[in-house]
Design an enzyme around this catalytic site. Sequence first.
Site, PDB file in Angstrom:
ATOM      1  N   GLU A   9     -11.995 -11.360  12.103  1.00 22.70           N
ATOM      2  CA  GLU A   9     -12.526 -11.667  10.769  1.00 22.70           C
ATOM      3  C   GLU A   9     -12.321 -13.145  10.432  1.00 22.70           C
ATOM      4  O   GLU A   9     -13.212 -13.798   9.890  1.00 22.70           O
ATOM      5  CB  GLU A   9     -11.848 -10.771   9.729  1.00 22.70           C
ATOM      6  N   PHE A  49       0.822  -1.207   0.000  1.00 22.23           N
ATOM      7  CA  PHE A  49       0.000   0.000   0.000  1.00 22.23           C
ATOM      8  C   PHE A  49       0.862   1.266   0.000  1.00 22.23           C
ATOM      9  O   PHE A  49       0.580   2.224  -0.711  1.00 22.23           O
ATOM     10  CB  PHE A  49      -0.925   0.011   1.226  1.00 22.23           C
ATOM     11  N   ALA A  89      -3.704   0.127   6.401  1.00 21.01           N
ATOM     12  CA  ALA A  89      -3.506   0.476   4.997  1.00 21.01           C
ATOM     13  C   ALA A  89      -3.553   1.997   4.760  1.00 21.01           C
ATOM     14  O   ALA A  89      -2.732   2.545   4.015  1.00 21.01           O
ATOM     15  CB  ALA A  89      -4.549  -0.228   4.141  1.00 21.01           C
ATOM     16  N   GLN A  90      -4.510   2.694   5.401  1.00 20.81           N
ATOM     17  CA  GLN A  90      -4.644   4.136   5.153  1.00 20.81           C
ATOM     18  C   GLN A  90      -3.403   4.916   5.560  1.00 20.81           C
ATOM     19  O   GLN A  90      -3.005   5.875   4.884  1.00 20.81           O
ATOM     20  CB  GLN A  90      -5.871   4.692   5.889  1.00 20.81           C
ATOM     21  N   VAL A 136      15.301  -7.703  -1.116  1.00 19.10           N
ATOM     22  CA  VAL A 136      16.374  -6.831  -0.617  1.00 19.10           C
ATOM     23  C   VAL A 136      16.816  -7.360   0.739  1.00 19.10           C
ATOM     24  O   VAL A 136      15.977  -7.649   1.605  1.00 19.10           O
ATOM     25  CB  VAL A 136      15.864  -5.376  -0.493  1.00 19.10           C
TER      26      VAL A 136
HETATM   27  C1  FAD Z   1      -4.320 -10.464   7.062  1.00 11.80           C
HETATM   28  C2  FAD Z   1      -4.249  -8.971   7.143  1.00 11.80           C
HETATM   29  C3  FAD Z   1      -5.425  -8.227   7.181  1.00 11.80           C
HETATM   30  C4  FAD Z   1      -5.373  -6.848   7.226  1.00 11.80           C
HETATM   31  N1  FAD Z   1      -6.556  -6.145   7.249  1.00 11.80           N
HETATM   32  C5  FAD Z   1      -6.517  -4.799   7.221  1.00 11.80           C
HETATM   33  C6  FAD Z   1      -7.719  -4.038   7.142  1.00 11.80           C
HETATM   34  O1  FAD Z   1      -8.820  -4.604   7.095  1.00 11.80           O
HETATM   35  N2  FAD Z   1      -7.621  -2.685   7.089  1.00 11.80           N
HETATM   36  C7  FAD Z   1      -6.404  -2.034   7.144  1.00 11.80           C
HETATM   37  O2  FAD Z   1      -6.362  -0.814   7.081  1.00 11.80           O
HETATM   38  N3  FAD Z   1      -5.263  -2.724   7.233  1.00 11.80           N
HETATM   39  C8  FAD Z   1      -5.281  -4.088   7.266  1.00 11.80           C
HETATM   40  N4  FAD Z   1      -4.111  -4.790   7.339  1.00 11.80           N
HETATM   41  C9  FAD Z   1      -2.850  -4.043   7.478  1.00 11.80           C
HETATM   42  C10 FAD Z   1      -2.400  -3.494   6.151  1.00 11.80           C
HETATM   43  O3  FAD Z   1      -2.464  -4.473   5.160  1.00 11.80           O
HETATM   44  C11 FAD Z   1      -0.999  -2.946   6.316  1.00 11.80           C
HETATM   45  O4  FAD Z   1      -1.014  -1.929   7.300  1.00 11.80           O
HETATM   46  C12 FAD Z   1      -0.478  -2.383   5.014  1.00 11.80           C
HETATM   47  O5  FAD Z   1      -0.416  -3.402   4.048  1.00 11.80           O
HETATM   48  C13 FAD Z   1       0.896  -1.755   5.215  1.00 11.80           C
HETATM   49  O6  FAD Z   1       1.380  -1.305   3.990  1.00 11.80           O
HETATM   50  P1  FAD Z   1       2.937  -1.355   3.693  1.00 11.80           P
HETATM   51  O7  FAD Z   1       3.105  -0.740   2.354  1.00 11.80           O
HETATM   52  O8  FAD Z   1       3.690  -0.816   4.838  1.00 11.80           O
HETATM   53  O9  FAD Z   1       3.273  -2.924   3.641  1.00 11.80           O
HETATM   54  P2  FAD Z   1       2.655  -4.057   2.709  1.00 11.80           P
HETATM   55  O10 FAD Z   1       1.389  -3.639   2.086  1.00 11.80           O
HETATM   56  O11 FAD Z   1       2.645  -5.288   3.540  1.00 11.80           O
HETATM   57  O12 FAD Z   1       3.747  -4.216   1.570  1.00 11.80           O
HETATM   58  C14 FAD Z   1       5.057  -4.614   1.832  1.00 11.80           C
HETATM   59  C15 FAD Z   1       5.648  -5.152   0.531  1.00 11.80           C
HETATM   60  O13 FAD Z   1       7.038  -5.300   0.722  1.00 11.80           O
HETATM   61  C16 FAD Z   1       7.461  -6.520   0.144  1.00 11.80           C
HETATM   62  N5  FAD Z   1       8.688  -6.914   0.847  1.00 11.80           N
HETATM   63  C17 FAD Z   1       8.826  -7.234   2.134  1.00 11.80           C
HETATM   64  N6  FAD Z   1      10.100  -7.482   2.435  1.00 11.80           N
HETATM   65  C18 FAD Z   1      10.790  -7.315   1.301  1.00 11.80           C
HETATM   66  C19 FAD Z   1      12.184  -7.428   0.965  1.00 11.80           C
HETATM   67  N7  FAD Z   1      13.097  -7.745   1.885  1.00 11.80           N
HETATM   68  N8  FAD Z   1      12.556  -7.221  -0.313  1.00 11.80           N
HETATM   69  C20 FAD Z   1      11.641  -6.905  -1.272  1.00 11.80           C
HETATM   70  N9  FAD Z   1      10.312  -6.771  -0.995  1.00 11.80           N
HETATM   71  C21 FAD Z   1       9.897  -6.965   0.270  1.00 11.80           C
HETATM   72  C22 FAD Z   1       6.288  -7.451   0.345  1.00 11.80           C
HETATM   73  O14 FAD Z   1       6.303  -8.508  -0.607  1.00 11.80           O
HETATM   74  C23 FAD Z   1       5.098  -6.510   0.146  1.00 11.80           C
HETATM   75  O15 FAD Z   1       4.673  -6.484  -1.186  1.00 11.80           O
HETATM   76  C24 FAD Z   1      -4.126  -6.173   7.269  1.00 11.80           C
HETATM   77  C25 FAD Z   1      -2.942  -6.921   7.223  1.00 11.80           C
HETATM   78  C26 FAD Z   1      -2.999  -8.304   7.151  1.00 11.80           C
HETATM   79  C27 FAD Z   1      -1.706  -9.098   7.082  1.00 11.80           C
END
Ligand code: FAD
Length: 453
Positions: free
Chosen positions: A200, A43, A348-349, A108
């Site tokens: 959920e 996200f 996510a937000q 990475v």
């Molecule tokens: C099961 C579940 C349900 C959820 N439900 C909700 C919800 O209903 N509402 C809500 O707001 N939030 C929810 N969340 C939380 C939300 O998904 C996260 O807060 C959000 O995805 C964070 O965004 P991000 O970009 O920090 O990380 P992410 O979206 O997790 O993205 C991280 C990315 O980094 C990549 N990555 C990781 N390590 C490496 C590396 N070493 N090298 C290369 N790539 C790498 C991963 O493959 C991934 O694509 C949920 C999370 C989970 C696991």
Amino acid sequence: VLPGDNLQQSSPIPDTAQTDKERPTDSAGKAGLPRVVVVGSGFGGLNLVRGLSRGEVEVILLDRNNYHGFWPLLYQVATAELIPDSIAFPIREVVRKYHQVTFHMAEVCDVDLQQKQIQLQAGPPLAYDYLVLAAGSTNNYFGNETTARNTFSLKDVDQAVEIRHGLLKAFEKASLEPDLNRRKKLLTFLIIGSGPTGVELSAAFAELILPLVRKYYPALADVPPRIILVEAHTTMLESFPKGLQKKAQQHLERLGVEVLKNHEVTQVENGEITFKHGSKMQAGTVVWAAGVRASPLAEKLGIKLAHGDRVPVEPTLNLQDHPDVFVIGDMAYLEGYKGGQQSYPGVAQVAIQMGERAAKNILAQVEGRPMKKFHYLDKGQLSTIGRKDAVADIFNLQLSGLLAWLVWAAVHIYYLLGMRNRLLVMLGWAYNYLTYNLAMRIIGGASNRKENQ
Ligand SMILES: Cc1cc2nc3c(=O)[nH]c(=O)nc-3n(C[C@H](O)[C@H](O)[C@H](O)COP(=O)(O)OP(=O)(O)OC[C@H]3O[C@@H](n4cnc5c(N)ncnc54)[C@H](O)[C@@H]3O)c2cc1C
């Protein structure tokens, strides 16, 4: 020192580029521009890339997977309601329209702030002018490796499919099991942690498992399946208002979920769960949804980490003393949530809005303007409880029941990437809701073959 120099010739990624003159032309043909390397296309990462697409920068986006995962619907893959493809979207499809963005599927494994380069698991070091770490979070077992090995978890598509297989296999095993106690154990499903994921998942388990057994496993009629949601503290859905917490628990119990609060799990081994106060319980399937910590990449920065191993960032989202390095989303630790000392939650937000702000701040630096602080527009929180109930705390409104579920459904369809995925999810929901049949009841794939060998 980062290894990999010997592989430089074969890498598709331009090797090193501190100055415009030295920089090789990349596949997008954008030589001479400041290079932004983005780790993670979740996200945070994807929204950052969108923001950067308006600027004069070269962007290299890296992710260990070739898809963007829509984690809020992951539990529906785990409970056989949706096919994995419907919540995953190919990253190359997203970046295709941005001419200065190049994507590589690569993990990475290290960061060198002094040399301004990162190390990939395979390949040479990759130099950056600006670096954005958006690698999300991983499970936190608080150092308990035994529990980590003996529980399912729900952090990516592979893990969701593992849960689905575990769930479906439990019924097959139980229907062949002559011993009553072992049958009872196989048909006990325990979820540890009562945040939105635990709530959920347990509701979906209840709504799908109970009719499934009635319909397809008449031989198991003597052992009603148990779905147990365990919480260490006295409250579930801790971040929600008290009234909605109570409603959520009522909805869950109506569905047949047993809620055990004040039960801290200290060990899970061979299907035996030990609680801090001494009692034990048996369960055939145990899912860990009780804690997260930042991606292990945080440790590679060599700086003091905050709660949950998250990386402390300045209000402008860059590291202190490193205006060229940004950390966003679940990896970042920044206080100021709801105007107080609380840190912004891992949702996510927050990741989306941090991605947007970090993109603006990078472009501000490139264009010689001052950076601005992160301001969060809190759109509230939602948690679904089964196929027609939810709780919603949005824009000072507290909703529950079907209305909250409709809000939940609309929001999730809106944020899901890709028309095909939206249609697949809506079709999947309509099919499940009308027929009470599961979309994905096949136990298959590589993991199954390995187990049967
Ligand atoms: C099961 C579940 C349900 C959820 N439900 C909700 C919800 O209903 N509402 C809500 O707001 N939030 C929810 N969340 C939380 C939300 O998904 C996260 O807060 C959000 O995805 C964070 O965004 P991000 O970009 O920090 O990380 P992410 O979206 O997790 O993205 C991280 C990315 O980094 C990549 N990555 C990781 N390590 C490496 C590396 N070493 N090298 C290369 N790539 C790498 C991963 O493959 C991934 O694509 C949920 C999370 C989970 C696991």
